[in-house]
Design a protein around this motif. Structure first.
Motif, mmCIF file in Angstrom:
data_model
loop_
_atom_site.group_PDB
_atom_site.id
_atom_site.type_symbol
_atom_site.label_atom_id
_atom_site.label_comp_id
_atom_site.label_asym_id
_atom_site.label_seq_id
_atom_site.Cartn_x
_atom_site.Cartn_y
_atom_site.Cartn_z
ATOM 1 N N ASP A 165 -13.659 -18.312 5.508
ATOM 2 C CA ASP A 165 -12.420 -18.025 4.903
ATOM 3 C C ASP A 165 -12.590 -17.436 3.482
ATOM 4 O OD1 ASP A 165 -10.022 -18.038 6.587
ATOM 5 O OD2 ASP A 165 -10.967 -19.906 6.714
ATOM 6 N N PHE A 166 -13.908 -17.726 3.065
ATOM 7 C CA PHE A 166 -14.569 -17.426 1.757
ATOM 8 C C PHE A 166 -15.417 -15.835 1.866
ATOM 9 C CE2 PHE A 166 -14.300 -21.273 -0.931
ATOM 10 C CZ PHE A 166 -12.920 -21.296 -0.842
ATOM 11 N N GLN A 167 -15.467 -15.283 3.091
ATOM 12 C CA GLN A 167 -16.097 -14.269 3.270
ATOM 13 C C GLN A 167 -15.487 -12.868 3.144
ATOM 14 O OE1 GLN A 167 -19.397 -15.322 2.713
ATOM 15 N NE2 GLN A 167 -18.637 -17.319 2.835
ATOM 16 N N TYR A 168 -16.219 -12.050 3.685
ATOM 17 C CA TYR A 168 -15.471 -10.590 3.534
ATOM 18 C C TYR A 168 -14.315 -10.647 4.472
ATOM 19 C CZ TYR A 168 -19.445 -8.131 1.746
ATOM 20 O OH TYR A 168 -20.827 -7.692 1.251
ATOM 21 N N PRO A 169 -13.068 -10.280 4.083
ATOM 22 C CA PRO A 169 -11.946 -10.238 4.963
ATOM 23 C C PRO A 169 -11.912 -8.777 5.758
ATOM 24 C CG PRO A 169 -11.377 -9.422 2.812
ATOM 25 C CD PRO A 169 -12.824 -9.773 2.760
ATOM 26 N N PRO A 170 -11.166 -8.454 6.863
ATOM 27 C CA PRO A 170 -11.276 -7.129 7.355
ATOM 28 C C PRO A 170 -10.807 -6.288 6.324
ATOM 29 C CG PRO A 170 -9.778 -8.900 8.558
ATOM 30 C CD PRO A 170 -10.223 -9.425 7.442
ATOM 31 N N SER A 171 -11.705 -5.066 6.519
ATOM 32 C CA SER A 171 -11.533 -3.987 5.427
ATOM 33 C C SER A 171 -10.199 -3.663 5.198
ATOM 34 C CB SER A 171 -12.424 -2.807 5.750
ATOM 35 O OG SER A 171 -12.141 -1.799 4.670
ATOM 36 N N GLU A 172 -9.473 -3.286 6.422
ATOM 37 C CA GLU A 172 -8.237 -2.841 5.917
ATOM 38 C C GLU A 172 -7.037 -3.904 5.575
ATOM 39 O OE1 GLU A 172 -8.510 -3.355 10.583
ATOM 40 O OE2 GLU A 172 -9.685 -2.978 8.732
ATOM 41 N N GLY A 173 -7.592 -5.053 5.398
ATOM 42 C CA GLY A 173 -6.612 -6.157 5.104
ATOM 43 C C GLY A 173 -6.440 -7.198 6.205
ATOM 44 N N LEU A 174 -6.109 -8.340 5.644
ATOM 45 C CA LEU A 174 -5.689 -9.618 6.596
ATOM 46 C C LEU A 174 -4.668 -9.155 7.484
ATOM 47 C CD1 LEU A 174 -5.530 -12.422 4.135
ATOM 48 C CD2 LEU A 174 -7.599 -11.905 5.601
ATOM 49 N N ALA A 175 -5.034 -9.473 8.648
ATOM 50 C CA ALA A 175 -4.265 -9.161 9.884
ATOM 51 C C ALA A 175 -2.861 -9.666 9.732
ATOM 52 C CB ALA A 175 -4.719 -9.475 11.295
ATOM 53 N N ALA A 176 -2.611 -10.784 9.410
ATOM 54 C CA ALA A 176 -1.137 -11.415 9.136
ATOM 55 C C ALA A 176 -0.482 -10.941 8.045
ATOM 56 C CB ALA A 176 -1.706 -12.846 8.887
ATOM 57 N N LEU A 177 -1.236 -10.371 6.955
ATOM 58 C CA LEU A 177 -0.520 -9.753 5.851
ATOM 59 C C LEU A 177 -0.037 -8.169 6.297
ATOM 60 C CD1 LEU A 177 0.409 -9.551 3.068
ATOM 61 C CD2 LEU A 177 -1.978 -8.976 2.089
ATOM 62 N N ARG A 178 -1.017 -7.675 6.991
ATOM 63 C CA ARG A 178 -0.318 -6.237 7.457
ATOM 64 C C ARG A 178 0.685 -6.430 8.411
ATOM 65 N NH1 ARG A 178 -4.793 -4.474 10.311
ATOM 66 N NH2 ARG A 178 -3.949 -2.358 10.501
ATOM 67 N N GLU A 179 0.648 -7.515 9.298
ATOM 68 C CA GLU A 179 1.764 -7.525 10.136
ATOM 69 C C GLU A 179 3.053 -7.815 9.334
ATOM 70 O OE1 GLU A 179 0.337 -10.670 12.686
ATOM 71 O OE2 GLU A 179 -1.018 -9.387 13.733
ATOM 72 N N GLU A 180 2.944 -8.718 8.420
ATOM 73 C CA GLU A 180 4.265 -9.134 7.596
ATOM 74 C C GLU A 180 4.637 -7.700 6.892
ATOM 75 O OE1 GLU A 180 7.045 -11.524 6.338
ATOM 76 O OE2 GLU A 180 5.268 -12.249 7.493
ATOM 77 N N ILE A 181 3.996 -6.919 6.168
ATOM 78 C CA ILE A 181 4.119 -5.764 5.668
ATOM 79 C C ILE A 181 4.865 -4.920 6.742
ATOM 80 C CG2 ILE A 181 3.489 -3.620 4.436
ATOM 81 C CD1 ILE A 181 1.191 -5.647 3.092
ATOM 82 N N ALA A 182 4.226 -4.863 7.856
ATOM 83 C CA ALA A 182 4.652 -3.743 8.725
ATOM 84 C C ALA A 182 6.044 -4.348 9.432
ATOM 85 C CB ALA A 182 3.656 -3.647 9.961
#
Length: 366
Positions: free
Chosen positions: A52-69
């Motif tokens: 969890d301290f490494q690169y995240p997915p480039s387009e953003g954390l999946a859970a955050l993108r789902e929350e925004i969407a």
């Protein structure tokens, strides 16, 4: 290529170097504190370690993108989490040019200075549309300015610097104009939680392949240092934007995204309303003092800026420096925002010393 360094940095440094006490009203750094959930999220993240301290997915954390969407009523594939609203706007404007439908952006006057700066950086040109005295934008003026060379129309609502809020009819027409000219409407909605009028309407309210919405949590959660924003693209345009984001930044801060997600899920609506009420009070305090100083001023419907014009005191950089030295108040020169407000100054009401600044201005200009 030559770039104009934004005047924000010069004015902030000048105020910091002053030989007297100065109330800083230059930049939009909220002073009212983040919701508790931001700190809680960071503490929670700090205990994860490992992968969890490494690169995240480039387009953003999946859970955050789902929350925004879910909140914006779009598919998560359309969401790109960015390094603040600045990168979101850069990606959106670049995407408009990559369509090769034109090489010009229609911008408002007054304008947030980073839009012309990005226009220059991207090798495009700008055409300006003047707003009304209260910051209202007439879509017909935009329609007249648009042409076959228009790649994009860039707007900001609630607006910096005027405080204007574009209503449903305005946004509907702006989307329609983008469609008419096969351009992209880029709607920067970073101040959407600071609407005092109840009239704010997102460009996402209208189903179209000709609009991109950008936003950020910098102002919403008072975390300008976190650099977590996002852009919502039409499905047909998002993949290339994701690639440019990856090539430019690789990814956005993982701990910041984690904290924002936690705050979105755990912040009571009362937090947002309390901040709006605080700003309403500050606007009233500040404009009362401007009345005493004999100034003209804007009464913002959103965001947290007031523009003021003082008699025989045009909004030049020289006069801003003079105000720092002689009154102990630092604002922004109106000339930084375009030709139409060159006689004005802009003040950010994000200081607990707003009343003190108002008194200093009233005394100085009385």
């Amino acid at each position: 290529m030559d770039y104009d360094t934004p005047l924000f940095f010069h004015v902030m440094q000048y105020a910091a170097d002053a030989d007297r006490d100065v109330v800083d009203m230059v930049s939009g750094n909220p002073d009212w504190g983040s919701p508790d959930a931001i700190g809680e999220g960071l503490h929670e993240y700090a205990d994860l370690g490992g992968a969890d301290f490494q690169y995240p997915p480039s387009e953003g954390l999946a859970a955050l993108r789902e929350e925004i969407a879910e909140r914006r009523n779009v598919h998560e594939s359309q969401v790109v989490v960015t390094n603040g609203g600045g990168e979101a706007n850069y990606l959106a404007m670049a995407r408009a040019l990559e369509r090769e439908r034109g090489s010009e952006f229609v911008l408002t006057d007054p304008v947030y200075p980073y839009y012309p700066g990005k226009t220059t950086m991207l090798g495009a040109s700008a055409r300006y549309v003047a707003t009304e005295a209260d910051g209202t934008l007439d879509p017909e003026d935009v329609r007249e300015a648009a042409s076959e060379e228009t790649a994009g129309i860039v707007v900001n609502t609630p607006n910096n610097p005027t405080g204007a809020v574009y209503d449903e009819e305005t946004m509907r027409e702006l989307v329609a104009i983008a469609e008419e000219y096969d351009a992209l409407l880029v709607s920067d909605e970073v101040y959407d939680h600071f609407d005092f009028s109840g009239e704010f309407t997102s460009a996402l309210s209208f189903d179209s392949d000709h609009r991109i919405v950008t936003n950020s949590y910098s102002k919403t959660f008072a975390i300008t240092g976190f650099r977590v924003g996002y852009a919502v693209f039409p499905e047909s345009l998002v993949d290339v934007a994701k690639t440019r984001h990856m090539l430019t930044n690789v990814a956005t801060t993982r701990p910041g995204q984690y904290a924002v997600l936690h705050a979105l899920r755990n912040t009571d609506p009362a937090y947002y309303e309390a901040n709006r009420e605080l700003l309403r009070e500050r606007v009233a305090t500040f404009t009362d003092a401007l009345d005493e100083a004999g100034a003209d001023y804007s009464s913002p419907d959103g965001a947290f800026y007031v523009m003021a014009r003082f008699p025989d005191f045009p909004g030049t950089l020289e006069n801003v420096e003079r105000l720092v030295d002689e009154a102990g108040v630092a604002g922004m020169p109106g000339e930084a925002f375009g030709e139409s407000r060159s006689d004005w100054l802009r003040f950010a009401l994000v200081s607990p010393r707003v009343e003190e600044a108002a008194e200093r201005l009233a005394d100085y200009f009385a």
